[in-house]
Design an enzyme around this catalytic site. Sequence first.
Site, mmCIF file in Angstrom:
data_model
loop_
_atom_site.group_PDB
_atom_site.id
_atom_site.type_symbol
_atom_site.label_atom_id
_atom_site.label_comp_id
_atom_site.label_asym_id
_atom_site.label_seq_id
_atom_site.Cartn_x
_atom_site.Cartn_y
_atom_site.Cartn_z
ATOM 1 N N LYS A 234 -1.200 -0.767 -12.819
ATOM 2 C CA LYS A 234 -1.061 0.746 -12.318
ATOM 3 C C LYS A 234 0.212 0.637 -11.531
ATOM 4 C CE LYS A 234 -3.818 2.743 -9.245
ATOM 5 N NZ LYS A 234 -4.942 3.219 -8.753
ATOM 6 N N HIS B 44 -12.136 3.263 -7.134
ATOM 7 C CA HIS B 44 -11.020 2.837 -6.504
ATOM 8 C C HIS B 44 -11.419 1.830 -5.515
ATOM 9 C CE1 HIS B 44 -8.999 3.776 -2.331
ATOM 10 N NE2 HIS B 44 -8.121 3.443 -2.976
ATOM 11 N N ALA B 45 -10.315 0.752 -5.288
ATOM 12 C CA ALA B 45 -10.562 -0.127 -4.352
ATOM 13 C C ALA B 45 -9.171 -0.708 -3.942
ATOM 14 C CB ALA B 45 -11.152 -1.738 -5.399
ATOM 15 N N GLU C 190 -3.463 9.494 -11.969
ATOM 16 C CA GLU C 190 -4.308 9.406 -11.087
ATOM 17 C C GLU C 190 -3.859 10.468 -9.784
ATOM 18 O OE1 GLU C 190 -6.089 6.079 -8.098
ATOM 19 O OE2 GLU C 190 -5.658 5.625 -10.237
ATOM 20 N N ASN D 163 -0.779 10.018 -5.891
ATOM 21 C CA ASN D 163 -1.420 10.078 -4.571
ATOM 22 C C ASN D 163 -1.448 11.664 -4.084
ATOM 23 O OD1 ASN D 163 -0.767 6.981 -4.619
ATOM 24 N ND2 ASN D 163 -2.478 7.353 -3.677
ATOM 25 N N GLY E 205 0.690 -1.148 0.109
ATOM 26 C CA GLY E 205 0.037 -0.075 0.163
ATOM 27 C C GLY E 205 1.007 1.313 0.040
ATOM 28 N N TYR F 5 -3.394 -0.643 6.763
ATOM 29 C CA TYR F 5 -4.665 -0.914 6.158
ATOM 30 C C TYR F 5 -5.532 -1.313 7.350
ATOM 31 C CZ TYR F 5 -3.605 -0.802 1.152
ATOM 32 O OH TYR F 5 -3.219 -0.062 0.005
#
Length: 437
Positions: free
Chosen positions: A217, A352-353, A273, A249, A23, A33
């Site tokens: 990605k 988004h996931a 993104e 991000n 992540g 997370y």
Amino acid sequence: MSHKIVNLRVRDVRFPTSLEQHGSDAMHTDPDYSAAYVVLDTDSGLKGFGLTFTLGKGTEIVLCAVKALAGLVIGKSLQEIVSNFRGFYRLLTSDGQMRWLGPEKGVIHLATAAVLNAVWDLWARAEGKYHAMYLSIQDPKQIVSCIDFRYITDVLTEEEALDILVKAQEGKKQREDQMLKEGYPAYTTSCAWLGYSDQQLKQLCSDALKSGWTRFKVKVGADLEDDIRRCRLIRKMIGPSSTLMIDANQRWDVAEAISWVSRLAEVKPLWIEEPTSPDDILGHAAISKALAPLGIGVATGEQCHNRVMFKQFLQASALQFVQIDSCRLGSVNENLAVLLMAYKFQVPVCPHAGGVGLCELVQHLILFDYICVSADLRNRMCEYVDHLHEHFTSPVVIQDAHYMPPKDPGYSCEMLEESVNRHEYPEGDIWKQEIQK
């Protein structure tokens, strides 16, 4: 049966993903997370499960917000809620004192999402169907009645929304059958977290290609020369026919974003993104305009506060890909509004996931979008991240790089009790071990 809600429980569940850099990106270098995990108990014994996603520290603040909303939920029956779902949404988001904490943004909105996700799960379980299926068989008027159109009627009226849904009834059964057979196209983010070594990146890319993945990605934004090197490496591995996206991000200012992404144009990314602050609508519009000649679109939405911001992003032509999030917005109710606005503006939705439970939740929304709203798969795909699914009673099923529709009743966000107990912060065994270290 009325299914009266008699209790609301919320727990702080965290996974130490930062230990292995899962992540990691340019702005969130050490995410653990996590989730504020909600359980609704009813007098019938039926339960509803919901959550909102967080990154570790601060989850306890979301728990406080959920507990503050509990008094608006306990004592209501499921029938009372769904017979006036728009009214219930407004009850949660428009409390005369608590709305000051938002309104409809930030921690209080994350808490609202967790509660509403649990209500939608309870509703689908009561009907014995998985959420997307239950939503898709609803009369369009029932669906529209769940949406709060306040602040967006200058772009989408209730009548327009109903017209979109009614027109999409044609061919709905064929699209549903198609999804049951083929699933919804996905892309993977699991191969290229910013903290991964080149060796790890290569191995994960190689494994993904063997499993049929063709859309990838890559996280960027920390160092330009390193980004160029990593993106060249990945493009070489996946080949010219595969799709590549890049994600900063929120790392850059506007001019820096344009300059940086222009240097990465050689690897032919479909989109950049979150190139800048998620609140900067006009900044995104400037970036979109500057990158259009390079064939690079702008994608954003995972930290877009609410339907009003999405409305403005669409009005300003500030994004070419809408990235809804099942826990950032006000659950299904608000996501329905965004799906319908995106359809009106003809901008594809690519959710988004990842995180904790986001894949499990958002699969329902994107299946509904294709079956009942957009009827279109062009330039559309849903993010997939291969982390933490083993902690859910009904984990997502990926087949040939496609989300296969779930089979179990509900909204797919019930976690295994053993996993919750082990990862509850700070009492769970996992965290006791980490604290002792």
